[in-house]
Enzyme design. Structure first.
Site, short mmCIF file in Angstrom:
data_model
loop_
_atom_site.label_atom_id
_atom_site.label_comp_id
_atom_site.label_asym_id
_atom_site.label_seq_id
_atom_site.Cartn_x
_atom_site.Cartn_y
_atom_site.Cartn_z
N SER A 297 0.83 -1.20 0.00
CA SER A 297 0.00 0.00 0.00
C SER A 297 0.87 1.25 0.00
CB SER A 297 -0.92 0.01 1.23
OG SER A 297 -1.83 -1.05 1.20
N ARG B 67 0.90 7.88 5.75
CA ARG B 67 -0.10 7.28 6.64
C ARG B 67 -1.46 7.96 6.47
NH1 ARG B 67 -0.05 2.52 9.89
NH2 ARG B 67 2.12 1.92 10.05
N HIS C 265 -2.98 6.90 3.23
CA HIS C 265 -3.45 5.51 3.36
C HIS C 265 -4.80 5.46 4.05
CE1 HIS C 265 -3.49 1.51 5.44
NE2 HIS C 265 -3.13 1.11 4.24
#
Length: 217
Positions: A17, A40, A43
């Site tokens: 990812s 992050r 994501h």
């Protein structure tokens, strides 16, 4: 039983990812430490164009990490953020505080003529000094915090994650954070311009700040 072919290794899923995010997002304007936090956040949003809207004040990442490593508490506007913080990532078993449901909050909100999330900010008191603030839901809480900091009525936190979400006041409160920061010496912040934000993105930023290790076993 269906025979789907899919990746079952959690760490491998994260690695792939993050690799996709780095391939598809324009991360060039971020420092290496900012990039880890931005990845992050992207994501959590599932949208690589979020990178275009993420804004860091120059010392935000370093200040937030130093505060967490020193054991300072985390103040949040809603319990969803408090629940979403990965406790094992926290470097000093940091206390996570949300005063939204404090018994004093409804009366204070009525007295001030504002929302409970905004009024709850006034209960943070002296412990706010050097702490990390995570606002991921309520623009009113962010506005109220900025007012109190500008007027010197609350001590300065180490960093503010100013990431409320929504259609009324969210974009404006986050832009106000950027605009008013020069008037509030010491204010470090991470924000997402526009309407996007929310608890998931805010928790992702906090979890990234809590440790430099991108993936935990």
């Amino acid at each position: 039983m269906f025979g789907f072919d899919y990746v079952t290794d959690g760490a491998a899923i994260y690695r792939e990812s993050f690799s996709i995010i780095r391939a598809e997002s324009d991360l060039g304007r971020f420092s290496p430490d900012e990039e880890v936090v931005a990845v992050r956040m992207i994501h959590a949003a599932g949208q690589t164009d979020l990178a275009e809207d993420i804004v860091f004040s120059p010392g935000a990442v370093a200040a937030a990490r130093a505060a967490l490593e020193a054991g300072k508490p985390i103040f949040t506007d809603v319990t969803m953020i408090a629940s979403g913080i990965t406790r094992r990532r926290l470097p000093a078993d940091n206390e996570v505080i949300c005063t939204l449901h404090d018994e004093r909050t409804p009366g204070l909100a009525a007295e001030l003529g504002t929302t409970r999330t905004a009024a709850a900010v006034d209960l943070w008191g002296d412990r706010l000094a050097g702490a990390v603030v995570a606002i991921g839901n309520a623009p009113t809480a962010l506005y109220h915090l900025l007012d109190r900091l500008r007027d010197g009525e609350l001590p300065m936190p180490a960093a503010v994650l100013a990431i409320p979400v929504g259609f009324v006041g969210a974009a404006e409160s986050k832009q106000s954070t950027i605009d008013v920061a020069p008037q509030i010496p010491g204010l470090e912040y991470i924000t997402v311009t526009g309407r996007r934000g929310g608890s998931a993105i805010t928790c992702a930023a906090l979890n990234a700040l809590a440790t430099k290790r991108e993936i935990l076993p």
